[in-house]
Design an enzyme around this catalytic site. Structure first.
Site, PDB file in Angstrom:
ATOM      1  N   GLU A  60     -92.766  -9.912 -36.904  1.00 46.22           N
ATOM      2  CA  GLU A  60     -91.633 -10.745 -36.509  1.00 46.22           C
ATOM      3  C   GLU A  60     -91.779 -12.074 -37.223  1.00 46.22           C
ATOM      4  O   GLU A  60     -92.896 -12.562 -37.420  1.00 46.22           O
ATOM      5  CB  GLU A  60     -91.698 -11.038 -35.003  1.00 46.22           C
ATOM      6  CG  GLU A  60     -91.360  -9.864 -34.132  1.00 46.22           C
ATOM      7  CD  GLU A  60     -89.918  -9.869 -33.663  1.00 46.22           C
ATOM      8  OE1 GLU A  60     -89.283 -10.936 -33.700  1.00 46.22           O
ATOM      9  OE2 GLU A  60     -89.439  -8.799 -33.286  1.00 46.22           O
TER      10      GLU A  60
ATOM     11  N   SER B 249     -93.229 -17.740 -41.036  1.00 40.92           N
ATOM     12  CA  SER B 249     -94.165 -17.481 -42.134  1.00 40.92           C
ATOM     13  C   SER B 249     -95.622 -17.600 -41.712  1.00 40.92           C
ATOM     14  O   SER B 249     -96.460 -18.084 -42.466  1.00 40.92           O
ATOM     15  CB  SER B 249     -93.894 -18.431 -43.311  1.00 40.92           C
ATOM     16  OG  SER B 249     -92.548 -18.354 -43.668  1.00 40.92           O
ATOM     17  N   ARG B 250     -95.897 -17.222 -40.493  1.00 46.25           N
ATOM     18  CA  ARG B 250     -97.288 -17.192 -39.978  1.00 46.25           C
ATOM     19  C   ARG B 250     -97.932 -18.584 -39.892  1.00 46.25           C
ATOM     20  O   ARG B 250     -99.144 -18.682 -39.752  1.00 46.25           O
ATOM     21  CB  ARG B 250     -98.203 -16.304 -40.836  1.00 46.25           C
ATOM     22  CG  ARG B 250     -97.648 -14.952 -41.175  1.00 46.25           C
ATOM     23  CD  ARG B 250     -97.818 -13.978 -40.055  1.00 46.25           C
ATOM     24  NE  ARG B 250     -96.502 -13.525 -39.614  1.00 46.25           N
ATOM     25  CZ  ARG B 250     -96.274 -12.730 -38.592  1.00 46.25           C
ATOM     26  NH1 ARG B 250     -97.265 -12.283 -37.896  1.00 46.25           N
ATOM     27  NH2 ARG B 250     -95.076 -12.379 -38.239  1.00 46.25           N
ATOM     28  N   LEU B 251     -97.139 -19.636 -40.004  1.00 41.86           N
ATOM     29  CA  LEU B 251     -97.738 -20.978 -39.881  1.00 41.86           C
ATOM     30  C   LEU B 251     -97.713 -21.359 -38.401  1.00 41.86           C
ATOM     31  O   LEU B 251     -97.029 -22.295 -37.982  1.00 41.86           O
ATOM     32  CB  LEU B 251     -96.950 -21.992 -40.721  1.00 41.86           C
ATOM     33  CG  LEU B 251     -96.987 -21.721 -42.225  1.00 41.86           C
ATOM     34  CD1 LEU B 251     -96.093 -22.697 -42.964  1.00 41.86           C
ATOM     35  CD2 LEU B 251     -98.417 -21.821 -42.743  1.00 41.86           C
TER      36      LEU B 251
END
Ligand SMILES: NC(=O)C1=CN([C@@H]2O[C@H](COP(=O)(O)OP(=O)(O)OC[C@H]3O[C@@H](n4cnc5c(N)ncnc54)[C@H](O)[C@@H]3O)[C@@H](O)[C@H]2O)[C@@H](O)CC1
Ligand SMILES: [K+]
Length: 776
Positions: free
Chosen positions: A391, A573-575
């Site tokens: 996601e 973005s996985r940040l």
């Protein structure tokens, strides 16, 4: 995997064989693992698949791949519906739903009673990987009915005739289902721009309604509605969309390249009343959607979602003429025959309004809707590449400057937000325990209380988690609030809550849960579910008079006192944001700080009692005064050291404290740095007093300088000496009294100005244990 015994057959050519064992002690272990009731579901699903296929090779693979022994153990009983906080909605989650008879179906004139069991099918999980597997199982277990065109029209008539529905109502629910299904599959983060193409009939009306809901869900809909129906229902729907400033695009003005402008195209042109071949302008519109379906794989094309029927398809025979190939089909009420030809990845059912009389009359078999959902996936779920499941979270940032200084406050804030967002069981948490061999195990339990110190839950003291905790008190809790992209990890040590607390909570539970707790001897192997049911029935009978159900001694609460909190907020973005509160890093300094403050207080106490003792000893010699002075000096030094450490420590761990704390902190440090009055300085005796106060000097003229009061008779030197001693003693007493006063006053000043400050240091240091925030 080592085999201690020959593997037990899990399946045979005549179907699955399940081995149950009556006691744990006599259980022959085929492998070091047990599959208890909690974990039996996926296993039995596999068994079902194998038995359906009746394929010998499949069964062989299965028995090799899953050499688990299936036993039945009592399940957790911590799912009582008591709210964690008064504000949290009460969940209806009875622990023994199987014991409740289904409510009797209401009969409507002209319709037979609802087929028993039809509305009470087990509810599948909502979505995700588990739901994919579950849906496949549901779809396989209960075949879905497909309607003929005639039946579809007839049902429509009955709904709006004897069953009392209006067209507006059905259309609203249908459109909402379509929007819900779109939102379930096409996440806003990647699909925002939606074109809804609406036809002249009710199918087009469903599209207009869906456009409105999609707008409210956050999508950006545009509508193409070339043949408007001049009925109030439709013009009302158009007005509603216009009031939301949703653009209406004439068919001829649609962009040449739809794939560039839109992420999703909703086909709401024709439904089950379509016949023949499409007439203009829909022929062209359908053609454009067909050509979208065949553009090359490398080009990102919009997802096509067909409402009820892929427009242009034959309602019963399906795609006979190279028509639209939608990615998603949302069947309404029940799938029509053409849906059998649908090969796209997402087939959903919507229109959650079908009453039992219709279900029964048409013998409809439909997948049950879950919870409050307006749509449900049907048919085979697409195979998913697990590694590609991800996601892209969109959430507000979680910044150090925004979180609460106290992690408990931060937890409660997030918890309240989860409750407010209507999440199902936000108090569900994974509890991980580790036994003395270091083997971890996790399970879900329900949080039943949280204060500013600990997290509380209840369970069976004979369960595996209880055993683990008795061997190793360290445990971890994990809250995952999927819908909010949030996770909270808590780690700490666990102890049992006092018996009275467990007692009180036990009796606050619904009686059914109380009985369940008695019946469920957790983590012991039992012969089968009927054992539990039988025991439950007996207890239900025993306490049917409403008398107090005694809490079993093997049931009670645990309390975890955290040493670490971690708040995680998923980001794009996985940040992700991940903030950890811990106390370990500064524990040494804090401990030193507290020790110094305590020592200083102790020395202060010593010096006060030293002054007192010296005074009481009727001795006020300068040596004693020096003692007092150095004692007080030690106090000051203790305070100074304490200040230095407290300052550096508190400043370091509180770089982001709110302003009011800074103000207090500065004031507090300032106070401590102000020089304190020294109570013993200046206690000087003048020469005469020095002389006078030396009682042992016999050479002194005892009469010298002494003025005796008139009423004192001086007979001889002895008398003089006696009187002199009296006078000296009187003077000493007076000076001593003054010295004590001075010392006590000075000491009192020191006390007043520093005691409070030292206590503040201790408190601030203790609070500071919890306010170390580090970004991970
Ligand atoms: N229980 C139900 O039956 C429900 C039905 N609903 C919706 O209603 C739909 C059926 O609605 P309708 O009966 O209004 O019919 P449709 O919306 O399927 O289409 C009928 C319209 O299309 C036109 N049409 C038919 N064939 C054509 C052709 N070859 N070329 C051009 N125009 C053509 C007709 O003249 C008519 O105006 C369902 O598919 C569903 O989407 C939902 O709104 C709610 C519940
Ligand atoms: K359609």
């Amino acid at each position: 995997m080592p085999q201690h015994h020959a593997p037990l057959p899990l399946v045979s050519s005549s179907g699955p064989v399940l081995h149950r064992s009556t006691t744990h002690a006599t259980l022959p272990l085929a492998t070091p693992y047990h599959s208890c009731r909690q974990s039996a579901e996926p296993h039995s699903r596999m068994l079902a698949v194998a038995s359906r296929t009746r394929d010998k090779s499949a069964t062989t693979i299965l028995s090799l791949a899953m050499p688990f022994l299936l036993t039945t153990a009592t399940a957790t009983s911590t799912t009582s519906p008591r709210p964690l906080f008064p504000s949290s909605p009460r969940r209806q989650n009875p622990t023994t739903p199987h014991l409740r008879p289904p409510p009797p179906a209401r009969r409507l004139p002209g319709f037979p009673a609802a087929a028993p069991g039809a509305p009470f099918l087990p509810r599948p999980p909502r979505r995700g990987m588990a739901s994919l597997a579950a849906t496949a199982a549901v779809a396989a277990a209960a075949e879905v009915t497909h309607l003929t065109q005639r039946d579809a029209a007839e049902i429509d008539e009955q709904l709006m005739g004897p069953l009392g529905f209006s067209v507006d109502q059905l259309m609203e629910l249908a459109g909402l289902s379509v929007a819900a299904a779109v939102a379930e599959v096409y996440k806003l983060s990647e699909h925002t721009r939606v074109l809804i193409i609406c036809g002249p009939g009710n199918n087009g009306g469903d599209g207009l309604v869906a456009a409105r809901h999609l707008y409210h869900f956050g999508y950006r809909p545009s509508v193409c509605y070339p043949k408007r129906t001049p009925k109030p229902l439709y013009s009302g729907l158009v007005t509603q969309l216009e009031s939301l400033s949703i653009p209406f695009i004439p068919a001829e003005d649609l962009p040449d390249d739809l794939s560039r402008e839109f992420d999703i195209i909703v086909d709401a042109m024709f439904g089950f009343s379509f016949h023949g071949t499409p007439r203009p302008p829909f022929d062209d519109l359908i053609q454009r959607l067909i050509s979208l379906s065949v553009i090359g794989n490398s080009v990102k094309k919009p997802a096509i979602v067909s409402v009820d029927i892929p427009s242009g398809w034959h309602v019963e025979e399906g795609d006979v003429d190279g028509g639209i190939k939608p990615d998603m089909l949302v069947s309404l009420t029940a799938p029509k025959l053409c849906a059998k030809k649908f090969t796209g990845p997402h087939h959903f059912l919507g229109g959650r309004f079908v009453p039992p009389p219709i279900l029964n009359k048409y013998g409809l078999k439909l997948p049950p809707y879950h919870g409050t959902s307006m749509c449900v996936r049907i048919g085979k779920a697409p195979s998913v590449d697990i590694s590609s499941l991800r996601e892209n979270y969109i959430s507000p940032e979680l910044l150090e400057s925004q979180v609460m200084p106290d992690p408990f406050d931060q937890f409660l804030r997030w918890f309240d937000e989860a409750v407010t967002a209507g999440l199902r069981e936000p108090n569900a948490m994974a509890l991980t325990t580790v036994n003395k061999e270091g083997k971890p195990s996790s399970r879900m339990v329900l949080l039943k209380g949280v204060d500013k110190q600990s997290f509380v839950w209840y369970t069976n003291y004979g369960s595996r988690k209880a055993r683990d905790l008795s061997e190793n008190p360290n445990a971890a809790l994990l809250f995952y609030w999927n819908e909010m992209n949030r996770q909270v990890r808590v780690e700490g040590s666990v102890e049992k809550v006092p018996e009275e607390e467990s007692e009180k909570y036990f009796h606050s539970r619904p009686r059914g849960s109380q009985l369940g707790a008695i019946v469920s001897k957790q983590s012991t192997v039992i012969a089968g579910r009927e054992v539990l049911q039988q025991a439950y029935k007996e207890l239900e009978h025993k306490y049917s008079d409403g008398s107090l159900i005694p809490k079993p001694e093997y049931w009670g609460g645990y309390r975890l006192t955290p040493t670490l909190f971690e708040f995680w907020q998923g980001q794009q973005s996985r940040l992700h944001d991940r903030l950890q509160y811990s106390q370990r890093e500064v524990d040494d300094n804090i401990a030193k700080c507290i020790k110094l403050a305590e020592d200083a207080l102790q020395q202060h106490g010593d010096s006060t009692s030293l002054i007192q003792n010296r005074s009481e000893a009727h001795h006020c010699h300068p040596i004693a005064i020096d003692d007092i002075s150095s004692s007080i000096h030690r106090v000051s030094k203790g305070i100074a050291d304490c200040i230095t450490l407290a300052e550096s420590t508190l400043r370091r761990i509180n770089p982001r404290e709110p302003e009011d704390f800074d103000y207090d902190f500065d004031k507090f440090i300032g106070n401590l740095e102000t020089p304190k009055p020294c109570p013993v300085r200046g206690f000087q005796l003048d020469d005469y007093d020095d002389y006078l106060l030396d009682p042992l000097d016999e050479d002194v003229d005892v009469t010298m300088g002494i003025e005796f009061p008139d009423n004192i008779k001086i007979e001889d030197a002895d008398d003089i000496q006696k009187e002199r001693r009296k006078l000296i003693n009187a003077k000493r007493a007076k000076r001593r009294h003054r010295a004590i006063e001075t010392n006590q006053q000075g000491s009192g000043n020191l006390y007043n100005s520093s005691m409070g400050d030292l206590r503040t240091i201790i408190n601030a240091s203790q609070d500071a244990r919890n306010i170390i925030i580090a970004r991970q």
